[in-house]
Design a protein around this motif. Structure first.
Motif, PDB file in Angstrom:
ATOM      1  N   UNK A  53     -10.337  35.858 -53.907  1.00  0.00           N
ATOM      2  CA  UNK A  53      -9.769  34.692 -54.582  1.00  0.00           C
ATOM      3  C   UNK A  53     -10.834  33.589 -54.670  1.00  0.00           C
ATOM      4  N   UNK A  54     -10.879  32.896 -55.788  1.00  0.00           N
ATOM      5  CA  UNK A  54     -11.703  31.703 -55.933  1.00  0.00           C
ATOM      6  C   UNK A  54     -10.794  30.482 -55.835  1.00  0.00           C
ATOM      7  N   UNK A  55     -11.215  29.526 -55.033  1.00  0.00           N
ATOM      8  CA  UNK A  55     -10.400  28.334 -54.804  1.00  0.00           C
ATOM      9  C   UNK A  55     -11.328  27.145 -54.573  1.00  0.00           C
ATOM     10  N   UNK A  56     -10.757  25.997 -54.186  1.00  0.00           N
ATOM     11  CA  UNK A  56     -11.579  24.820 -53.929  1.00  0.00           C
ATOM     12  C   UNK A  56     -10.846  23.803 -53.092  1.00  0.00           C
ATOM     13  N   UNK A  57     -11.614  22.986 -52.387  1.00  0.00           N
ATOM     14  CA  UNK A  57     -11.083  21.830 -51.669  1.00  0.00           C
ATOM     15  C   UNK A  57     -11.527  20.591 -52.434  1.00  0.00           C
ATOM     16  N   UNK A  58     -10.583  19.867 -52.960  1.00  0.00           N
ATOM     17  CA  UNK A  58     -10.885  18.659 -53.735  1.00  0.00           C
ATOM     18  C   UNK A  58     -10.709  17.418 -52.863  1.00  0.00           C
ATOM     19  N   UNK A  59     -11.734  16.565 -52.828  1.00  0.00           N
ATOM     20  CA  UNK A  59     -11.633  15.249 -52.208  1.00  0.00           C
ATOM     21  C   UNK A  59     -11.833  14.217 -53.308  1.00  0.00           C
ATOM     22  N   UNK A  60     -10.809  13.436 -53.553  1.00  0.00           N
ATOM     23  CA  UNK A  60     -10.833  12.407 -54.598  1.00  0.00           C
ATOM     24  C   UNK A  60     -10.960  11.048 -53.924  1.00  0.00           C
ATOM     25  N   UNK A  61     -12.031  10.333 -54.255  1.00  0.00           N
ATOM     26  CA  UNK A  61     -12.373   9.088 -53.568  1.00  0.00           C
ATOM     27  C   UNK A  61     -12.088   7.874 -54.441  1.00  0.00           C
ATOM     28  N   UNK A  62     -11.636   6.808 -53.823  1.00  0.00           N
ATOM     29  CA  UNK A  62     -11.480   5.537 -54.523  1.00  0.00           C
ATOM     30  C   UNK A  62     -12.841   5.033 -54.991  1.00  0.00           C
ATOM     31  N   UNK A  63     -12.880   4.118 -55.978  1.00  0.00           N
ATOM     32  CA  UNK A  63     -14.157   3.534 -56.387  1.00  0.00           C
ATOM     33  C   UNK A  63     -14.895   2.909 -55.202  1.00  0.00           C
ATOM     34  N   UNK A  64     -16.227   2.995 -55.248  1.00  0.00           N
ATOM     35  CA  UNK A  64     -17.100   2.442 -54.206  1.00  0.00           C
ATOM     36  C   UNK A  64     -16.859   3.087 -52.843  1.00  0.00           C
ATOM     37  N   UNK A  65     -16.410   4.348 -52.851  1.00  0.00           N
ATOM     38  CA  UNK A  65     -16.164   5.105 -51.625  1.00  0.00           C
ATOM     39  C   UNK A  65     -16.963   6.405 -51.692  1.00  0.00           C
ATOM     40  N   UNK A  66     -17.519   6.813 -50.560  1.00  0.00           N
ATOM     41  CA  UNK A  66     -18.309   8.045 -50.529  1.00  0.00           C
ATOM     42  C   UNK A  66     -17.819   8.951 -49.408  1.00  0.00           C
ATOM     43  N   UNK A  67     -18.178  10.230 -49.516  1.00  0.00           N
ATOM     44  CA  UNK A  67     -18.042  11.160 -48.411  1.00  0.00           C
ATOM     45  C   UNK A  67     -19.352  11.923 -48.300  1.00  0.00           C
ATOM     46  N   UNK A  68     -19.502  12.762 -47.284  1.00  0.00           N
ATOM     47  CA  UNK A  68     -20.829  13.248 -46.921  1.00  0.00           C
ATOM     48  C   UNK A  68     -21.043  14.736 -47.195  1.00  0.00           C
ATOM     49  N   UNK A  69     -22.324  15.067 -47.319  1.00  0.00           N
ATOM     50  CA  UNK A  69     -22.794  16.443 -47.446  1.00  0.00           C
ATOM     51  C   UNK A  69     -22.800  17.092 -46.063  1.00  0.00           C
ATOM     52  N   UNK A  70     -23.197  18.368 -46.014  1.00  0.00           N
ATOM     53  CA  UNK A  70     -23.148  19.099 -44.741  1.00  0.00           C
ATOM     54  C   UNK A  70     -24.165  18.569 -43.732  1.00  0.00           C
TER      55      UNK A  70
END
Length: 266
Positions: A53-70
């Motif tokens: 199966x192909x799938x994904x985890x989506x993280x949707x961020x508010x403007x001026x908000x970040x999340x990190x790489x591995x």
């Protein structure tokens, strides 16, 4: 006399019955887990192909908000994916799209802004039985302040039908750097030790032009990269004793593609 259908019931039904598009999304996406400045959900690309199966985890961020790489760098917390409670799942392979360098209050980190989808490849234990992904996701959502976020997500992977998220997942898969071996890495990359201690100069030999590089090493080490003309300077840091050298993985984003390659810093 026939009684009139109450208006408030008609309005209620009209607003709660899913449209065909809404019903399709519900079949291929988990309900979003919403935080203060972000939301996360699981997406499915469709039925299994070749037993996967192909799938994904989506993280949707508010403007001026970040999340990190591995491996964000000196600061930041990478996302942690725990699929251990999944049903009929033998293996989940999680991929990271190529990140960007972001200035976070004067510290340069590797991460994402806006919205990011982490592609998944899910192998069931029994290909003939239903599969349910259960994910505990820990990640950081950072704007003016950095907030830890936690999401508990669940999605029964579809065994039929066309997913409205197939194109979004395919686009995320194309952003995942391709792995190259040591022989190919030597054709594309040249590393030489600088006079400064724990510093190397990285030259890119093609194809295309290098736009950014993201080096990784195992903890307690980390590498800072900076552009230096057409090249890049890599500086090795350690929170403990500094070794004489280190094995690294270098992700290179070019104007044509992104790839990751092994390298030895010595």
């Amino acid at each position: 006399m026939k009684r009139a259908f109450p208006t408030y019931i008609a309005v209620f039904l009209a607003t709660t019955v899913l449209t065909p598009a809404g019903a399709a999304e519900a079949d291929f996406a988990s309900p979003p887990s919403k935080g203060a400045v972000s939301a996360a959900r699981l997406l499915a690309a469709g039925p299994a192909q070749g037993g996967v199966y192909r799938a994904g985890v989506e993280i949707d961020l508010n403007p001026a908000t970040i999340t990190y790489w591995r491996q964000p760098g000196e600061a930041g917390s990478p996302p942690v994916f725990d699929f251990s409670r999944s049903v009929n799942v033998a293996r989940v392979e999680t991929s990271f799209p190529a990140p960007k360098h972001i200035d976070e209050a004067g510290t340069i980190v590797a991460g994402y802004d806006g919205k990011v989808v982490f592609p998944l490849k899910v192998t069931p234990q029994d290909p003939k039985a239903p599969v349910t992904l259960n994910l505990t996701l820990d990640y950081a959502a950072c704007g003016k302040i950095c907030l830890p976020a936690k999401a508990e997500l669940s999605l029964a992977l579809p065994r039929a039908g066309a997913s409205p998220f197939a194109a979004e997942i395919a686009a995320a898969e194309k952003r995942v750097p391709q792995k190259v071996g040591a022989a190919e890495a030597k054709k594309r990359l040249a590393l030489r030790k600088e006079d400064a201690q724990d510093s190397w100069r990285l030259s890119y030999k093609g194809p295309g032009k290098a736009e950014d590089v993201f080096p990784e090493v195992a903890e307690p080490l980390f590498i800072e990269s900076k552009r230096d003309g057409a090249d890049f300077t890599l500086t090795l840091f350690s929170t403990g004793p500094k070794p004489k050298g280190a094995d690294a993985t270098i992700t290179v984003v070019t104007d044509k593609e992104a790839f990751e390659a092994p390298a030895r810093l010595e």
